[in-house]
Design a protein around this motif. Structure first.
Motif: not given
Length: 537
Positions: A55, A58-59, A62, A166, A169, A437-438, A441, A525
């Protein structure tokens, strides 16, 4: 760097920041010119969102890259880098057009060739992307700003795949980078077209990441909504920080030394809720978190399904989630749905044997499997405020069940690197990594870490269940929502039977930010655009 050394660095940095805000040069700056500071849950080491499954990566991504399609706050999909798309009547040919004026941070224009190369690289790594490419007859640029996807067979979630929010991506990168870098290797050059630019010379891996506003970025005209709409960057500088001590995170937020916590420490929620200078996020069901356990299907003892089922019996969600100390209403007493309780594909299919987990039953399964006390390398990320307490419960229960654990306690960044190893335990490999995981996902069977990557080898735990494969193919080709739910239930039953990805519990862990921030997008997120700081009074 040890955790103790990291804390000393963090405390020294925060002390300097506090002095500057109180009486130094920063105090004289207008509010919008002060950096926006986000405290991450774990440290950033990997900068490539395709090669890295975390994650935190991923952050980072973005901030510097953008996507063709983006999910809005209601779960819908909108054009982002795209101006438009269209599909033929049989939905086998899709035409995409980029919006004009997009440029890379090195000054080159964004082209359709960049999109094609990026989608091919993403499709070599991501479970949903691989399925899309497997159903693709041709993917090619037809002009500087247009490209065409021609399918060889029906594939329902084309737009959902391109807008996957997520891990992993489908970010768009320059073709010269995407084409030259295998999806399992990190890109060496960060060239993006997103709202911010990465300041590599100020990056301290695992501790601090710095960005500055991208002056060439052109946000969309419509308002920001989830990951969609106008990504207006109002801050000249944004900093991602790692503070391993939860109490330091909370005090730094309350004193205004940092602006945003990715996850508010759960035992401090009551205190933060009483602070009028702090806002607590309110994540919906798709933004809730599922704890799970990734087990190495490639190595003994977890290459044996009976051993994996024994681990399922170890996982009493009432204990693992209770260890988080969540307030009432922020967790499920027991969620046995692979696709998130409250999600569109939630069901109890295949969960009968998991309703009342038992250490005695776990011991029976280990005996049936012929387990002889083989060493289990357990990766314990002590710096994660979410994973650490659940991991401690899991360690205790696995030992009581008879697993011979060798616990490796470290920071998440170090564990994430070892997680990618295919070596056996005696040569630095791993057996168990607890993860979270959120719903972004977990909620879709084609993207879920325990189903969507079946037989692809593209996740560290590398599971492969032959009976699940045709079910996933049927799901991706089916357009009727009711039939898709039936197939999803069958997929879940197979995942539980093969114990591909044992679940440890569903819960909420909200973000928190300073009340002086305006325009924060509460998405589940960190979304660092659209934010302004209220002028000081």
């Amino acid at each position: 760097m040890t955790e103790g050394a990291g804390m000393r660095v963090a405390r020294a940095w925060l002390a300097a920041a506090a002095m500057a805000l109180a009486g130094g040069t920063a105090a004289a700056q207008p509010a919008a010119e002060r950096p926006l500071r986000l405290v991450l849950n774990v440290g950033l080491q990997n900068l490539d969102p395709i090669a890295g499954p975390s994650f935190v990566t991923r952050n980072f991504a973005y901030m510097v890259w953008d996507t063709l399609v983006a999910m809005d706050g209601q779960g819908g999909y909108r054009p982002q880098m795209l101006e438009s798309w269209s599909a033929s009547d049989d939905r086998l040919t899709w035409t995409f057009t980029l919006r004009p004026g997009l440029v890379w941070s090195d000054g080159a224009p964004v082209t359709a060739e960049d999109c094609v190369a990026s989608l091919r690289r993403w499709g070599g790594r991501d479970g949903l992307g691989r399925r899309l490419l497997a159903a693709t007859k041709d993917l090619k640029a037809t002009g500087p700003d247009t490209f065409v996807l021609e399918l060889s067979r029906p594939f329902g979630p084309v737009i959902e795949a391109l807008g996957k929010p997520s891990v992993h991506v489908p970010f768009v990168m320059p073709a010269r980078i995407a084409s030259a870098t295998p999806p399992t290797q990190q890109v060496q050059e960060i060239v993006g077209s997103g709202p911010y630019l990465f300041v590599r010379e100020e990056w301290v891996p695992g501790e601090r990441t710095v960005f500055r506003r991208n002056p060439a970025y052109r946000p969309r005209d419509e308002p920001a909504d989830g990951l969609a709409g106008g990504k207006a960057a109002h801050f000249e500088r944004v900093e991602f920080l790692t503070l391993t001590d939860p109490s330091v995170r909370v005090s730094a937020l309350r004193r205004g030394e940092v602006d945003y916590l990715e996850y508010a420490p759960i035992d401090s929620l009551g205190l933060l809720r009483r602070d009028r200078n702090v806002v607590i996020a309110n994540p919906g069901s798709i933004a809730q978190i599922m704890g799970a356990v990734s087990v190495n299907h490639l190595q003994p003892p977890f290459d044996n399904p009976l051993v994996r089922r024994a681990l399922q019996q170890v996982l009493d969600q009432r204990e693992t989630v209770a260890a988080l100390g969540l307030p009432e209403g922020m967790h499920h007493a027991r969620c046995l749905s692979m696709f998130m309780c409250g999600g569109p594909y939630a069901s109890d299919a295949g969960a009968e044997a998991l309703r009342e987990p038992s250490l005695e039953r776990a011991r029976e399964l280990l005996a049936e499997a012929g387990y002889k006390g083989e060493r289990v390398a357990f990766m314990h990320p002590a710096d994660s405020v979410l994973i650490n307490p659940m991991a401690l419960v899991l360690i205790d229960r696995m030992r009581r069940a008879g697993f011979n654990l060798d616990v490796f306690t470290s920071d998440w960044s170090s564990i994430a690197q070892r997680w990618l190893s295919r070596e056996p335990v005696e040569r630095g490999g791993w057996s168990v990594v607890p993860v979270v995981y959120t719903g972004f996902d977990m909620s879709d069977p084609l993207a879920n870490p325990g189903t969507g990557y079946n037989c692809t080898g593209n996740v560290p735990w590398s599971y492969c269940d032959a009976e699940m494969a045709p079910l996933l193919q049927a799901f991706e080709a089916e357009a009727d929502p009711a039939k898709r739910r039936e197939i999803a239930a069958a997929i879940q039953a197979r995942a539980h039977a093969a114990a591909t990805f044992p679940l440890s519990g569903q819960f909420s862990s909200p973000a928190a930010w300073r009340a002086e921030l305006r325009g924060v997008v509460d998405f589940g997120f960190p979304v660092m655009w659209n934010i302004r700081r209220a002028p000081a009074r």
